[in-house]
Design an enzyme around this catalytic site. Structure first.
Site, mmCIF file in Angstrom:
data_model
loop_
_atom_site.group_PDB
_atom_site.id
_atom_site.type_symbol
_atom_site.label_atom_id
_atom_site.label_comp_id
_atom_site.label_asym_id
_atom_site.label_seq_id
_atom_site.Cartn_x
_atom_site.Cartn_y
_atom_site.Cartn_z
ATOM 1 N N GLY A 13 0.812 -1.214 0.000
ATOM 2 C CA GLY A 13 0.000 0.000 0.000
ATOM 3 C C GLY A 13 0.848 1.269 0.000
ATOM 4 N N GLN A 14 0.162 2.411 0.046
ATOM 5 C CA GLN A 14 0.856 3.708 -0.045
ATOM 6 C C GLN A 14 1.904 3.863 1.051
ATOM 7 O OE1 GLN A 14 -1.272 7.188 1.156
ATOM 8 N NE2 GLN A 14 0.016 8.588 -0.020
ATOM 9 N N LEU A 15 1.512 3.589 2.286
ATOM 10 C CA LEU A 15 2.435 3.750 3.412
ATOM 11 C C LEU A 15 3.366 2.539 3.526
ATOM 12 C CD1 LEU A 15 2.721 5.880 5.720
ATOM 13 C CD2 LEU A 15 1.358 4.355 7.131
ATOM 14 N N TYR A 141 -15.285 3.712 6.883
ATOM 15 C CA TYR A 141 -13.849 3.670 7.192
ATOM 16 C C TYR A 141 -13.590 4.331 8.548
ATOM 17 C CZ TYR A 141 -8.952 5.310 6.710
ATOM 18 O OH TYR A 141 -7.623 5.608 6.901
ATOM 19 N N LYS A 145 -12.233 2.696 12.021
ATOM 20 C CA LYS A 145 -11.020 3.172 12.715
ATOM 21 C C LYS A 145 -11.343 3.569 14.159
ATOM 22 C CE LYS A 145 -7.874 2.616 9.584
ATOM 23 N NZ LYS A 145 -6.898 1.528 9.764
#
Ligand code: AKB
Length: 319
Positions: A13-15, A141, A145
């Site tokens: 993923g992005q991170l 989402y 979280k």
């Protein structure tokens, strides 16, 4: 060199794709196991295909490599999550609880679980949103979280499991692409500028949101994970702030370098999501507890984003 063996879930993923390199540098390439539901070609290091909805599969990898720390980064983000709310809830919760349960039952000494500014809704102050503001997330989402933060607190209180978490603002980096988020425009816009394309922005010009440059986001993650246990006072997730801007301001900054660059504003359903999110963040607890301090602002980040993306696209062209 550290004794820890790290498992990253959601490594593509992005991170994850950037964090993995940092953790390989810190812990050694043979001490970091990258995992995801799909593989990427030419991955340097240890990689395992892993579907985190399969608890037994996570357990198996933890046993096989004697894993001591897990970074669980896989999740469906805010915008994509709204397309299939119940599926998003199932997936995000199942993966997270599988990770917490495997960690509880094995020799895992620390877990990293990312939270997000999406936990806040319109009941929280929009400017300088405090750590302890009321949480009324408006997306699935965000709900997942917020629930995850409470589960993290629960596992810490009841089982002593050392779970650490950050409420990331939008993360902006040149190394990887985000996917399915509301803050993604702030990465896409740089790519369009470098490719000399007009950018169609899905948020209005004045939609201010908190953001963080990838280098700062990675450093925050590592610093939080390395902080002494007794310093970690927040067992839900820490607010971190770095910079705040709107699409009009990022456009103006890019235009200093690319005077002919243009943006067309075409707000869509993501505008409603962004309208309920903080515009800026009070991160004094992260600063006090583990010395969080961002280094990048919009100007510094823009210079670096444009330079690195130009290199990237020039290399692609010359191949
Ligand atoms: C998103 O836009 O959904 C994410 C986030 C702020 O958590 N980037």
């Amino acid at each position: 060199m550290s004794k820890d063996i790290i498992l990253i879930i959601g490594a593509n993923g992005q991170l994850g794709s950037v964090l993995i390199k940092e953790l390989q540098t810190i812990h050694g390439i043979h001490k970091v196991i990258a995992s995801d539901v799909y593989s990427v070609p030419n991955f340097e290091g240890i990689f395992e295909l892993l579907d985190a909805t399969d608890k037994a599969a996570i357990h198996e990898i933890v046993k096989q490599y004697s894993v001591t720390q897990i970074y669980h980064l896989a999740a469906i983000l805010s915008a994509k999550g709204e397309e299939q709310p119940l599926w998003t809830w199932d997936l995000n919760m199942k993966m997270m609880l599988n990770v917490f349960e495997v960690a509880r039952l094995t020799a895992i000494n620390k877990v990293f679980f990312p939270s997000s500014i999406a936990v806040f809704g319109d009941q929280a102050p929009l400017e300088n949103t405090p750590q302890s503001a009321f949480l009324n997330p408006a997306t699935v989402y965000g709900i997942s979280k917020a629930a995850g933060e409470n589960w993290a607190q629960y596992y810490f209180t009841n089982y002593g499991l050392d779970i650490r978490s950050i409420r990331y603002p939008g993360v902006i980096g040149y190394q990887s692409m985000p996917g399915g988020g509301t803050t993604d425009y702030a990465v896409d816009i740089y790519h369009s500028a470098v490719k000399k394309e007009t950018y169609g922005c899905f948020l209005s010009a004045d939609t201010k949101l908190p953001m963080v440059f990838m280098a700062d986001a990675i450093r925050a993650t590592v610093e939080l994970m390395e902080a002494p246990k007794e310093n970690i006072k927040t067992r839900t997730a820490y607010n971190i702030g770095a910079m705040s801007f709107n699409p009009g301001e990022i456009f103006a900054e890019i235009k200093k370098v690319y005077p002919t660059f243009e943006v067309e504003y075409q707000p869509d359903f993501r505008q409603d999501i962004a309208n309920k999110w903080p515009k800026s963040i009070d991160d004094s607890e992260a600063r006090n507890d583990w010395n969080w301090e961002p280094k990048y602002n919009l100007k510094l980040m823009t210079a670096l984003m444009l330079e690195k993306l130009e290199d990237k696209y020039n290399t692609i062209k010359s191949k």
